[in-house]
Design an enzyme around this catalytic site. Structure first.
Site, PDB file in Angstrom:
ATOM      1  N   TRP A 175      49.587  39.430  33.577  1.00 34.32           N
ATOM      2  CA  TRP A 175      49.230  39.800  34.820  1.00 34.32           C
ATOM      3  C   TRP A 175      49.950  39.295  35.773  1.00 34.32           C
ATOM      4  O   TRP A 175      50.153  39.773  36.995  1.00 34.32           O
ATOM      5  CB  TRP A 175      47.457  38.999  34.963  1.00 34.32           C
ATOM      6  CG  TRP A 175      46.149  39.246  33.867  1.00 34.32           C
ATOM      7  CD1 TRP A 175      46.027  38.342  32.929  1.00 34.32           C
ATOM      8  CD2 TRP A 175      46.079  40.548  33.403  1.00 34.32           C
ATOM      9  NE1 TRP A 175      45.076  38.606  32.869  1.00 34.32           N
ATOM     10  CE2 TRP A 175      45.457  40.413  32.325  1.00 34.32           C
ATOM     11  CE3 TRP A 175      46.625  41.511  33.983  1.00 34.32           C
ATOM     12  CZ2 TRP A 175      44.374  41.130  32.118  1.00 34.32           C
ATOM     13  CZ3 TRP A 175      45.542  42.783  33.861  1.00 34.32           C
ATOM     14  CH2 TRP A 175      45.004  42.217  32.805  1.00 34.32           C
TER      15      TRP A 175
ATOM     16  N   LYS B 118      35.225  37.924  35.389  1.00 35.28           N
ATOM     17  CA  LYS B 118      35.327  36.959  35.395  1.00 35.28           C
ATOM     18  C   LYS B 118      34.742  35.826  35.013  1.00 35.28           C
ATOM     19  O   LYS B 118      34.291  35.231  34.497  1.00 35.28           O
ATOM     20  CB  LYS B 118      37.039  36.285  35.426  1.00 35.28           C
ATOM     21  CG  LYS B 118      38.389  37.061  34.721  1.00 35.28           C
ATOM     22  CD  LYS B 118      38.354  37.812  33.529  1.00 35.28           C
ATOM     23  CE  LYS B 118      38.850  38.942  33.373  1.00 35.28           C
ATOM     24  NZ  LYS B 118      40.271  39.231  34.027  1.00 35.28           N
TER      25      LYS B 118
ATOM     26  N   ASP C 191      45.837  34.795  42.815  1.00 36.06           N
ATOM     27  CA  ASP C 191      45.309  35.168  41.639  1.00 36.06           C
ATOM     28  C   ASP C 191      44.642  34.729  41.311  1.00 36.06           C
ATOM     29  O   ASP C 191      44.852  33.568  39.106  1.00 36.06           O
ATOM     30  CB  ASP C 191      46.612  36.348  40.929  1.00 36.06           C
ATOM     31  CG  ASP C 191      45.195  36.785  39.579  1.00 36.06           C
ATOM     32  OD1 ASP C 191      43.914  37.133  39.364  1.00 36.06           O
ATOM     33  OD2 ASP C 191      46.074  37.956  38.878  1.00 36.06           O
TER      34      ASP C 191
HETATM   35  C1  PLP Z   1      41.216  39.922  34.059  1.00 33.11           C
HETATM   36  C2  PLP Z   1      42.783  39.841  34.966  1.00 33.11           C
HETATM   37  C3  PLP Z   1      43.882  40.582  36.429  1.00 33.11           C
HETATM   38  C4  PLP Z   1      42.830  41.995  36.380  1.00 33.11           C
HETATM   39  O1  PLP Z   1      41.912  42.327  36.835  1.00 33.11           O
HETATM   40  P1  PLP Z   1      41.439  43.954  36.784  1.00 33.11           P
HETATM   41  O2  PLP Z   1      40.186  43.407  37.227  1.00 33.11           O
HETATM   42  O3  PLP Z   1      41.142  44.351  35.460  1.00 33.11           O
HETATM   43  O4  PLP Z   1      42.519  44.443  37.594  1.00 33.11           O
HETATM   44  C5  PLP Z   1      43.562  40.448  36.881  1.00 33.11           C
HETATM   45  N1  PLP Z   1      44.570  38.749  36.598  1.00 33.11           N
HETATM   46  C6  PLP Z   1      43.597  38.002  35.983  1.00 33.11           C
HETATM   47  C7  PLP Z   1      44.060  36.349  35.528  1.00 33.11           C
HETATM   48  C8  PLP Z   1      42.587  38.210  35.055  1.00 33.11           C
HETATM   49  O5  PLP Z   1      42.443  37.710  34.396  1.00 33.11           O
END
Ligand code: PLP
Length: 369
Positions: free
Chosen positions: A114, A207, A183
């Protein structure tokens, strides 16, 4: 025939223990509350799918979600709360688009796939440096915040607080001389945080705090003011900070609001952090208890949200995941890019789920060890 829409009790009972990395488990009381008011929101006469995003009902839902986030995180007036679309992946682009001006550079801490994707988007738009990387360890270990080589002139430093795929997590808030953009998709609201170092925090809801379809963005006003001028309207954080510009993901925000209410009832972030430590502690203890299971992440970097481990062969791993699934322990296969096994222990996963998994692991080892 009874016209009322009801959710058969048998389906509620059919819920397994859900270890999915995302979209992940949500609290059952939230799902039941949604079921109960699905045909018509109390006092509204229409379902949440069928109301204007400018109605009083939605305005109240969004205001309540903001207020709950403010209470849970202790956000002061300097923090703006935005509910955006496009997933966390859109944030990979939107952050540099807003905050990486020509002639500037931004720092990135690369701790997994990511983070690599976030770096790639920044480099499409400007100069981005790698301040630290965990790549040499195969992303088993996180470079400690003390080892980051931060450019004091950087527009911001981007980090990934929890690496969903590898099961590594920064469990304390680093302090660097520039604003941090984090993030936090897979560990948002899993523990109390110190907001001081951050300029912006984003989290895809699916998540840990809701369904797919909304990204929660917290942005500090002072940092927001450093953004570039002349941005595309929808990609300018300022547009969303100023007003409800277009249709937000109404249903996703509605669910998030309920999850936040549940979190408050569960003792807030301190309460949930304590439970998260207990859940992950039990699973790591089991992994460390014999040589049969091989924990993936280095001890000091272990995530409380995603616990990754391997078995001696891929064949055995596949057997583990499929036998677990048949016993109602869902989605334990690792990410397709990393392989192995992964148990995601998000806030809403009950402690009984970890007990059930540990019992399954004992049994599996007895049969195959
Ligand atoms: C799942 C995830 C993403 C991507 O998320 P989307 O909403 O599918 O774009 C980005 N960063 C992390 C840490 C993730 O776990």
């Amino acid at each position: 025939m009874d016209a009322a829409i009801t959710f058969p009790q048998s389906l509620v009972q059919a819920r397994g223990h859900n270890f999915c990395a995302g979209p992940g488990v949500l609290p059952l009381p939230v799902i039941e509350a949604i079921r109960d008011e699905l045909p018509a929101l109390p006092g509204v006469g229409a379902s949440v799918f069928e109301i204007s995003h400018r109605s009083d009902a939605y305005t109240e839902i969004a205001a309540s979600a903001r207020a709950r986030l403010q209470r849970l995180l202790g956000l002061g007036d300097e923090w703006l709360v935005l509910f955006l679309q496009g997933g966390a992946s859109m944030q990979f682009h939107q952050v540099p688009l807003n905050f990486l001006a020509p002639g500037q550079s931004a720092d990135y801490v690369v701790t997994g796939v990511w983070a690599e994707k976030a770096l790639k988007e920044a480099r499409l738009l400007g100069e981005a440096r790698i301040a630290a990387s965990g790549e040499a360890s195969g992303y088993r270990a996180l470079p400690s915040a003390e080892s980051w080589e931060v450019d004091p002139e950087a527009a911001y430093l981007h980090m990934t607080s929890n690496n969903t795929i590898y099961g590594t997590e920064y469990r304390t808030d680093p302090s660097v001389p520039v604003p941090i953009v984090s993030d936090a998709s897979s560990d948002f609201l899993s523990r109390p945080i110190d907001l001081d170092p951050y300029g912006l925090i984003y989290a895809g809801a699916q998540k840990n705090i809701g369904p797919a379809g909304v990204v929660v963005v917290l942005v500090r006003d002072e940092f927001l003011q450093t953004r570039r001028a002349g941005l595309p309207t929808l990609l300018d954080y300022g547009t969303h900070a100023a007003r409800l510009f277009h249709t937000p993901p109404v249903f996703a925000v509605y669910v998030v609001e309920k999850v936040l209410g549940w979190l408050e009832e569960e003792g807030g972030l301190a309460g949930i952090a304590e439970r998260n430590e207990r859940k992950a502690g039990r699973l790591y203890d089991r992994l460390d208890a014999s040589g049969f299971y091989h924990p993936f992440a280095e001890k000091a970097s272990r995530s409380l949200m995603n616990v990754t481990f391997r078995l001696a062969t891929e064949e055995l791993e596949e057997r583990f995941a499929s036998e677990a699934e048949a016993s109602g322990l869902l989605a334990l296969a690792g990410h397709r890019s990393a392989g192995g096994l992964r148990a995601s222990l998000y806030n809403a996963l009950p402690e009984e789920a970890v007990s059930a998994l540990v019992a399954f692991m004992d049994d599996f080892e007895a049969r195959y060890g």
